[in-house]
Write a protein that holds these residues in place. Structure first.
Motif, mmCIF file in Angstrom:
data_model
loop_
_atom_site.group_PDB
_atom_site.id
_atom_site.type_symbol
_atom_site.label_atom_id
_atom_site.label_comp_id
_atom_site.label_asym_id
_atom_site.label_seq_id
_atom_site.Cartn_x
_atom_site.Cartn_y
_atom_site.Cartn_z
ATOM 1 N N UNK A 1 12.315 2.602 -3.629
ATOM 2 C CA UNK A 1 13.328 3.533 -3.187
ATOM 3 C C UNK A 1 14.186 4.033 -4.450
ATOM 4 N N UNK A 2 14.272 3.088 -5.466
ATOM 5 C CA UNK A 2 14.925 3.800 -6.801
ATOM 6 C C UNK A 2 13.981 4.991 -7.207
ATOM 7 N N UNK B 1 14.579 8.188 -5.009
ATOM 8 C CA UNK B 1 15.808 8.701 -5.379
ATOM 9 C C UNK B 1 15.784 9.354 -6.697
ATOM 10 N N UNK B 2 15.209 8.789 -7.636
ATOM 11 C CA UNK B 2 15.049 9.486 -9.026
ATOM 12 C C UNK B 2 14.185 10.789 -8.628
ATOM 13 N N UNK B 3 13.189 10.910 -8.263
ATOM 14 C CA UNK B 3 12.242 12.090 -8.075
ATOM 15 C C UNK B 3 13.134 13.171 -7.067
ATOM 16 N N UNK C 1 2.311 5.764 -7.082
ATOM 17 C CA UNK C 1 3.337 4.634 -6.916
ATOM 18 C C UNK C 1 3.497 4.449 -5.170
ATOM 19 N N UNK C 2 2.903 5.383 -4.475
ATOM 20 C CA UNK C 2 3.108 5.324 -3.039
ATOM 21 C C UNK C 2 4.399 5.928 -2.384
#
Length: 146
Positions: A91-92, A95-97, A119-120
Motif C-alpha cells: 500500500x505504501x 501511494x509513493x508511486x 513488487x506486484x
C-alpha cells in the motif's frame, strides 16, 4: 585505487547495470561506496565503482571504515542479505508511486514501472470504454447517409 573485493559474491545482471546507469545519470550518487581502510577493498558498491570507471569518472563518493579482514568478510557476507530481509508494504509503495506520477524521463519512468511490476503493485491500465458505433452517419456537407 579502490580494489574490488575478491570475495564479493554478488553478480550484477545487465538489467541491474542499466537501472543503475539511469539512476546515476538522473539522481547522482545517493549512496556512497563503502571501503575498508585497512585493506583498500570495497565492501559495498562494486557495481557503482564499475559504472564510474565506465563513465570515465576519476573519483566516487566513499565512506571509509576501519575493519579487520575478518570483520570485512563478515560485512561482505551480511550487508546486502540483511537488506533483502525487508518486506514490501504494497500500500505504501502504491501511494509513493501514485504521488510520484511520471517523471517526464522515459528511462526513470521505465525503472519505476519495473519496480512496481516486480513488487506486484503495478497499476492495472483500465481499458477505455468505447461508445457504441452510431447506427447511421449523415455527412454534414452532402447529406449522404451510411
Amino acid at each position: 585505487t579502490l580494489l574490488a573485493n575478491p570475495l564479493n559474491w554478488r553478480d550484477h545482471p545487465q538489467e541491474q547495470r542499466d537501472a543503475l546507469e539511469v539512476a546515476l545519470e538522473n539522481l547522482g550518487w545517493l549512496k556512497r561506496v563503502i571501503v575498508n581502510q585497512t585493506t583498500g577493498r570495497i565492501i559495498d558498491g562494486h557495481l557503482r565503482v564499475e559504472q564510474a570507471k565506465a563513465l570515465g569518472l576519476a573519483t566516487v563518493p566513499v565512506v571509509w571504515v576501519n575493519l579487520t579482514e575478518r570483520q570485512e568478510s563478515l560485512a561482505l557476507a551480511t550487508l546486502d542479505p540483511l537488506s533483502l530481509e525487508a518486506t514490501t508494504d504494497a500500500q505504501k509503495l502504491r501511494e509513493l508511486l501514485q504521488d510520484l506520477g511520471t517523471t517526464l524521463n522515459p528511462d526513470l519512468d521505465a525503472l519505476i514501472a519495473d519496480l512496481a511490476r516486480r513488487q506486484g503493485v503495478a497499476a492495472e491500465t483500465p481499458t477505455p470504454e468505447r461508445s457504441p458505433p452510431p447506427e447511421k452517419v449523415v455527412c454534414p456537407r452532402c447529406g449522404e447517409t451510411w
